[in-house]
Design a protein around this motif. Structure first.
Motif, PDB file in Angstrom:
ATOM      1  N   ARG A   1       0.875  -1.157   0.170  1.00 22.40           N
ATOM      2  CA  ARG A   1       0.066   0.027  -0.120  1.00 22.40           C
ATOM      3  C   ARG A   1       0.942   1.106   0.011  1.00 22.40           C
ATOM      4  O   ARG A   1       1.943   1.227   0.436  1.00 22.40           O
TER       5      ARG A   1
ATOM      6  N   PHE B   1      -2.434   2.082  -2.734  1.00 24.42           N
ATOM      7  CA  PHE B   1      -2.936   1.663  -4.057  1.00 24.42           C
ATOM      8  C   PHE B   1      -2.610   3.212  -4.505  1.00 24.42           C
ATOM      9  O   PHE B   1      -2.700   4.133  -4.034  1.00 24.42           O
ATOM     10  N   GLY B   2      -2.601   3.122  -6.102  1.00 20.98           N
ATOM     11  CA  GLY B   2      -2.858   4.137  -6.998  1.00 20.98           C
ATOM     12  C   GLY B   2      -1.796   4.049  -8.132  1.00 20.98           C
ATOM     13  O   GLY B   2      -0.947   3.293  -8.273  1.00 20.98           O
ATOM     14  N   ILE B   3      -1.825   5.288  -8.891  1.00 23.28           N
ATOM     15  CA  ILE B   3      -0.980   5.242  -9.991  1.00 23.28           C
ATOM     16  C   ILE B   3      -0.022   6.290  -9.808  1.00 23.28           C
ATOM     17  O   ILE B   3      -0.174   7.542  -9.516  1.00 23.28           O
TER      18      ILE B   3
ATOM     19  N   ASP C   1      -9.162   0.744 -18.508  1.00 26.37           N
ATOM     20  CA  ASP C   1      -9.999   0.452 -17.225  1.00 26.37           C
ATOM     21  C   ASP C   1      -9.188   0.082 -16.260  1.00 26.37           C
ATOM     22  O   ASP C   1      -8.651  -1.274 -16.131  1.00 26.37           O
ATOM     23  N   ILE C   2      -9.001   0.966 -15.148  1.00 25.04           N
ATOM     24  CA  ILE C   2      -7.934   0.511 -13.964  1.00 25.04           C
ATOM     25  C   ILE C   2      -8.784   0.612 -12.850  1.00 25.04           C
ATOM     26  O   ILE C   2      -9.021   1.597 -12.517  1.00 25.04           O
ATOM     27  N   HIS C   3      -8.819  -0.574 -12.094  1.00 29.04           N
ATOM     28  CA  HIS C   3      -9.396  -0.341 -10.735  1.00 29.04           C
ATOM     29  C   HIS C   3      -8.977   0.265  -9.764  1.00 29.04           C
ATOM     30  O   HIS C   3      -7.349   0.382  -9.679  1.00 29.04           O
ATOM     31  N   PRO C   4      -9.391   1.054  -9.007  1.00 31.56           N
ATOM     32  CA  PRO C   4      -8.697   1.824  -7.950  1.00 31.56           C
ATOM     33  C   PRO C   4      -8.007   1.026  -7.007  1.00 31.56           C
ATOM     34  O   PRO C   4      -6.887   1.757  -6.254  1.00 31.56           O
ATOM     35  N   GLU C   5      -8.057  -0.123  -6.715  1.00 27.36           N
ATOM     36  CA  GLU C   5      -7.453  -0.878  -5.790  1.00 27.36           C
ATOM     37  C   GLU C   5      -6.366  -1.465  -6.354  1.00 27.36           C
ATOM     38  O   GLU C   5      -6.331  -2.657  -6.343  1.00 27.36           O
ATOM     39  N   THR C   6      -5.590  -0.682  -7.287  1.00 22.14           N
ATOM     40  CA  THR C   6      -4.391  -1.425  -7.869  1.00 22.14           C
ATOM     41  C   THR C   6      -3.224  -0.439  -7.606  1.00 22.14           C
ATOM     42  O   THR C   6      -3.211   0.438  -7.156  1.00 22.14           O
ATOM     43  N   ARG C   7      -2.028  -1.000  -7.911  1.00 22.01           N
ATOM     44  CA  ARG C   7      -0.764  -0.096  -7.502  1.00 22.01           C
ATOM     45  C   ARG C   7       0.261  -0.240  -8.845  1.00 22.01           C
ATOM     46  O   ARG C   7       0.341  -1.258  -9.376  1.00 22.01           O
TER      47      ARG C   7
ATOM     48  N   ARG D   1      -8.548  -5.368  -9.881  1.00 26.05           N
ATOM     49  CA  ARG D   1      -8.319  -5.143  -8.711  1.00 26.05           C
ATOM     50  C   ARG D   1      -7.247  -5.944  -8.012  1.00 26.05           C
ATOM     51  O   ARG D   1      -7.245  -7.153  -8.357  1.00 26.05           O
TER      52      ARG D   1
END
Length: 307
Positions: free
Chosen positions: A114, A116-118, A129-135, A150
């Protein structure tokens, strides 16, 4: 990179348990989900066959769904474990897992750091399409129309080409004792190592209880498919159209030519060369070259570019 102790924390108490759970059981507080033999106190897992000696140590406080015929023996072998007997513990675990995922009660794998985020220094193509709970780490490049599900982790400098899909659930089947076919829930993630390149239109499936791992500096050509729980070492080369079945391990420096298909649950050793179009149904020792359908040992070949 290792997910040997990977677990999935519950974000809230068990929400409205399914009606087919054992009636006589008083369920304890459950804090997470993990593989049998890799749990912490309060984690839920299952076991439907006699465990081997590699499972001599199971954490006290583990909540274990087990076959009715194993319950007494496992309770004696693991005195600190709460054994919950069930006619079909795998089916019960699957049903409970889907229930928890549908209720959004399971956190992303603790193997994914943690927050998460870009990262501001990552580049994202159009219409992704990128899930918010990705890194997505610094220097990563995501092509146009990619789907990042995700829990996925794209590490520094990785390149995901156009229309690739990372972290999608895969296909599997378990026919329960009740005759119903179930798909095992995909709790785990897809983790793409640093400086790795994933070709256009490729698919990397997320893991079930252990994440799919792609090592550093790998190259996957266009239209490849990597199944759930696969582990690729560093510097693996997979040419266009390669297919790898679930839970297979491919070690560092292996090269797979165009259109290779690799069976699930086998091991490909370091520096192995697999000729194009081969169908690999058995494990291959380090340094070997194989070719054909089914793939057999041949004289030394160069299945991909020197590197």
């Amino acid at each position: 990179m290792s997910t040997a102790t990977e677990r999935f924390v519950l974000t809230r108490e068990l929400p409205g348990l399914p009606s087919d759970l054992p009636n006589a059981v008083t369920w304890p507080a459950i804090g997470g989900i993990a593989r049998f033999g890799h749990t912490q106190a309060g984690d839920l897992c299952f076991c439907d066959r006699e465990p081997g000696p590699e499972y001599d140590a199971v954490a006290a406080g583990t909540v274990l769904l087990c076959s009715e015929g194993l319950a007494e023996a496992l309770s004696q072998r693991y005195p600190g474990v709460l054994c919950i007997p069930a006619p079909d513990p795998r089916a019960l675990f699957i049903d409970l897992g889907h229930h928890l995922l549908a209720a959004q009660a399971v956190d992303v794998s603790d193997a994914v750091p943690r927050p998460f985020g870009i990262h501001p220094e990552a580049r994202i193509g159009a219409h992704c399409d990128i899930h918010p709970e990705t890194r997505i780490d610094a220097g990563a490049r995501i092509g146009a129309q990619c789907v990042i599900h995700r829990g996925s982790w794209i590490q520094a400098g990785a390149v995901i080409r156009d229309q690739a899909t990372i972290g999608v659930p895969g296909i599997n089947a378990y026919r329960g004792l009740d005759g119903r076919v179930r798909n095992f829930p995909h709790f785990a993630s897809a983790i793409i190592g640093p400086e790795t390149e994933i070709g256009a239109g490729s698919v990397v499936v997320r893991g079930l209880l252990s994440s799919t791992l792609i090592g550093a500096g790998c190259v996957l050509g266009n239209l490849c498919n990597v199944g759930h729980g696969v582990e690729l070492g560093d510097q693996v080369w997979m040419s266009v159209g390669t297919l790898v079945g679930g839970h297979t391990r491919i070690h560092t420096g292996a090269t797979l030519g165009m259109g290779v298909a690799v069976k699930d649950n086998i091991t490909i050793g370091e520096r192995v060369q697999i000729g194009m179009g081969s169908v690999v149904t058995k494990s291959v020792k380090a340094g070997a070259s194989v070719f054909g359908n089914p793939a057999r040992p041949v004289g030394a070949i160069q299945a991909g570019p020197g590197r």
